[in-house]
Scaffold this motif. Structure first.
Motif, PDB file in Angstrom:
ATOM      1  N   VAL A   1      16.356 130.525 -47.947  1.00  0.00           N
ATOM      2  CA  VAL A   1      15.323 130.991 -48.875  1.00  0.00           C
ATOM      3  C   VAL A   1      14.183 129.984 -48.982  1.00  0.00           C
ATOM      4  O   VAL A   1      13.008 130.360 -49.118  1.00  0.00           O
ATOM      5  CB  VAL A   1      15.947 131.256 -50.257  1.00  0.00           C
TER       6      VAL A   1
ATOM      7  N   LEU B   1      10.333 132.248 -50.658  1.00  0.00           N
ATOM      8  CA  LEU B   1      10.604 132.167 -52.087  1.00  0.00           C
ATOM      9  C   LEU B   1       9.337 132.414 -52.898  1.00  0.00           C
ATOM     10  O   LEU B   1       9.336 133.192 -53.870  1.00  0.00           O
ATOM     11  CB  LEU B   1      11.185 130.792 -52.422  1.00  0.00           C
TER      12      LEU B   1
ATOM     13  N   LEU C   1       8.348 136.045 -52.884  1.00  0.00           N
ATOM     14  CA  LEU C   1       9.138 136.847 -53.820  1.00  0.00           C
ATOM     15  C   LEU C   1       8.679 136.643 -55.261  1.00  0.00           C
ATOM     16  O   LEU C   1       8.623 137.590 -56.050  1.00  0.00           O
ATOM     17  CB  LEU C   1      10.617 136.484 -53.680  1.00  0.00           C
TER      18      LEU C   1
ATOM     19  N   ILE D   1      19.005 130.869 -57.467  1.00  0.00           N
ATOM     20  CA  ILE D   1      19.422 131.383 -56.161  1.00  0.00           C
ATOM     21  C   ILE D   1      20.937 131.474 -56.163  1.00  0.00           C
ATOM     22  O   ILE D   1      21.634 130.471 -56.333  1.00  0.00           O
ATOM     23  CB  ILE D   1      18.925 130.468 -55.028  1.00  0.00           C
TER      24      ILE D   1
ATOM     25  N   VAL E   1      17.331 135.336 -57.069  1.00  0.00           N
ATOM     26  CA  VAL E   1      17.287 135.598 -55.626  1.00  0.00           C
ATOM     27  C   VAL E   1      18.722 135.665 -55.105  1.00  0.00           C
ATOM     28  O   VAL E   1      19.508 134.740 -55.319  1.00  0.00           O
ATOM     29  CB  VAL E   1      16.504 134.504 -54.880  1.00  0.00           C
TER      30      VAL E   1
ATOM     31  N   PRO F   1      17.106 137.528 -48.043  1.00  0.00           N
ATOM     32  CA  PRO F   1      16.913 137.379 -49.491  1.00  0.00           C
ATOM     33  C   PRO F   1      16.255 138.588 -50.134  1.00  0.00           C
ATOM     34  O   PRO F   1      15.346 139.201 -49.570  1.00  0.00           O
ATOM     35  CB  PRO F   1      16.011 136.138 -49.605  1.00  0.00           C
TER      36      PRO F   1
ATOM     37  N   ALA G   1      15.153 139.849 -54.358  1.00  0.00           N
ATOM     38  CA  ALA G   1      14.922 139.222 -55.666  1.00  0.00           C
ATOM     39  C   ALA G   1      14.788 140.258 -56.760  1.00  0.00           C
ATOM     40  O   ALA G   1      14.422 141.414 -56.511  1.00  0.00           O
ATOM     41  CB  ALA G   1      13.669 138.343 -55.620  1.00  0.00           C
TER      42      ALA G   1
END
Length: 377
Positions: free
Chosen positions: A85, A93, A96, A179, A232, A241, A243
């Motif tokens: 991620v 990340l 997201l 996460i 996530v 991933p 989210a």
């Protein structure tokens, strides 16, 4: 002549003595803090966590090994997913975060990812605050803090916390990122696991709010800590991933209230017998006496949150405490604290008939007797 010990240094020395000679302190993380906040009446957990006692080793030494905690496989899988991620400077990340929480902002590009390396938790905490101050002084850009270190005062003792990530938005707002390795199936996840993640994130939000209050110039508003965090997780059964934005206002309010209710660590420590020590190296009898010198508040929920749950459950059962049946049952029974008292009240052998709990028990016992009599005809 050495300087006189202040109350703070005296408490640290006292907590070190409770851990045992040369026993390193176990860091109090957000998962433990969330569990502690869920059971604020447990003085035993408060002092053990405040002193940095390794409760897993303690439970084993007491003869009640803990089954609590993640497996090594789960930890390895989680670390691998987190690395994926955060790859490429956290590009995925940040994408997201932008998609789920801040679509009105400019898409993240060339975001700052400062180095938070420093010596010890105090140094890392100071470095994190410095970078948050720097980000607040230069709004308009995205900043990703990878594993920042935050400090939160808990019952008079500092706890150092390490969220997976904190993102500073172009408008200056701060978002906590959690996460996790459990999957999002068709856009939703196990509610129990999401709830646990939300409670953990609430602890980070409280710590960030303390940082924001310190960084605010006099008379100016503090940086805004957002109450929607980004969770996530892997999508379905893949390693890709996905989210979800999670509103944690309720969890934050409950956690803040429960942490405020905790008895201060020094008050619990001062009430302990002289020479109390929780070192796993002590003989079982001596260690058991030390643990039992601190009152506990056991409930079945402890089995999924505390390493000492099996030990406390066996003691609670031996004493016939109604807490072994759960907090809702305990709340319904009022002043009746043991199973023996409950049965005596139901049989009409003890208890005040004017007590609603006693009256309800006797009515239930009468209905049961009628049902059994009818069944035997």
């Amino acid at each position: 002549m050495p300087p006189p010990r202040t109350r703070g240094t005296a408490l640290r020395q006292q907590l070190a003595e409770l851990r045992g000679p040369d026993v390193p302190a176990k860091a109090l993380d957000a998962r433990a803090l969330a569990a502690l906040a869920a059971n604020p009446g447990c003085a035993r957990r408060a002092i053990l966590d405040g002193a940095g006692v390794n409760k897993t080793a303690l439970a084993s030494a007491l003869g009640s090994p803990s089954a609590f905690g993640q497996s090594q496989f789960a930890l390895t899988r989680g670390n691998a997913f987190e690395a994926k991620v955060k790859a490429d400077g956290g590009a995925e990340l940040l994408r997201l975060v932008h998609e789920k929480l801040d679509r009105s902002a400019e898409p993240p590009a060339d975001a700052r990812v400062p180095d938070l390396t420093a010596s010890g938790p105090q140094g890392r905490t100071a470095r994190t605050e410095l970078e948050l101050r720097e980000a607040a002084a230069h709004p308009g850009a995205w900043t990703l803090l990878d594993h920042p270190m935050l400090a939160l005062d808990v019952a008079g003792s500092p706890a150092f916390l390490e969220p997976d990530a904190v993102v500073v938005h172009p408008d200056g707002g701060w978002t906590v990122v959690e996460i996790k390795s459990f999957p999002l199936l068709d856009g939703s996840a196990d509610p129990a696991k999401v709830g646990a993640a939300a409670r953990q994130a609430a602890v980070y939000v409280l710590a960030l709010e303390e940082v924001a209050a310190r960084l605010a110039p006099e008379g100016a508003p503090a940086p805004r800590v957002r109450h929607r965090i980004l969770l996530v997780c892997p999508r379905d059964f893949s390693n890709l991933p996905a989210a979800s934005a999670v509103d944690i206002r309720k969890q934050r309010a409950v956690t803040a209230r429960q942490l405020a209710r905790l008895t201060r660590i020094e008050d619990i420590a001062d009430a302990l017998p002289e020479g109390t020590c929780f070192s796993p190296e002590l003989p079982v009898e001596e260690l058991t006496a030390a643990v039992e010198s601190v009152p506990a508040t056991y409930a079945p929920e402890c089995l999924s949150a505390c390493e000492l749950a099996f030990h406390c459950r066996s003691r609670s059962r031996r004493e016939g405490a109604v807490t072994t049946l759960g907090r809702p049952v305990r709340a319904e029974l009022g002043g009746l604290t043991t199973v023996e008292e409950v049965l005596a009240a139901a049989r009409g052998e003890a208890g005040d008939p004017g007590d609603p709990a006693v009256a309800a028990l006797r009515r239930a016992a009468a209905l049961r007797a009628e049902a059994l009599e009818a069944a035997c005809r």
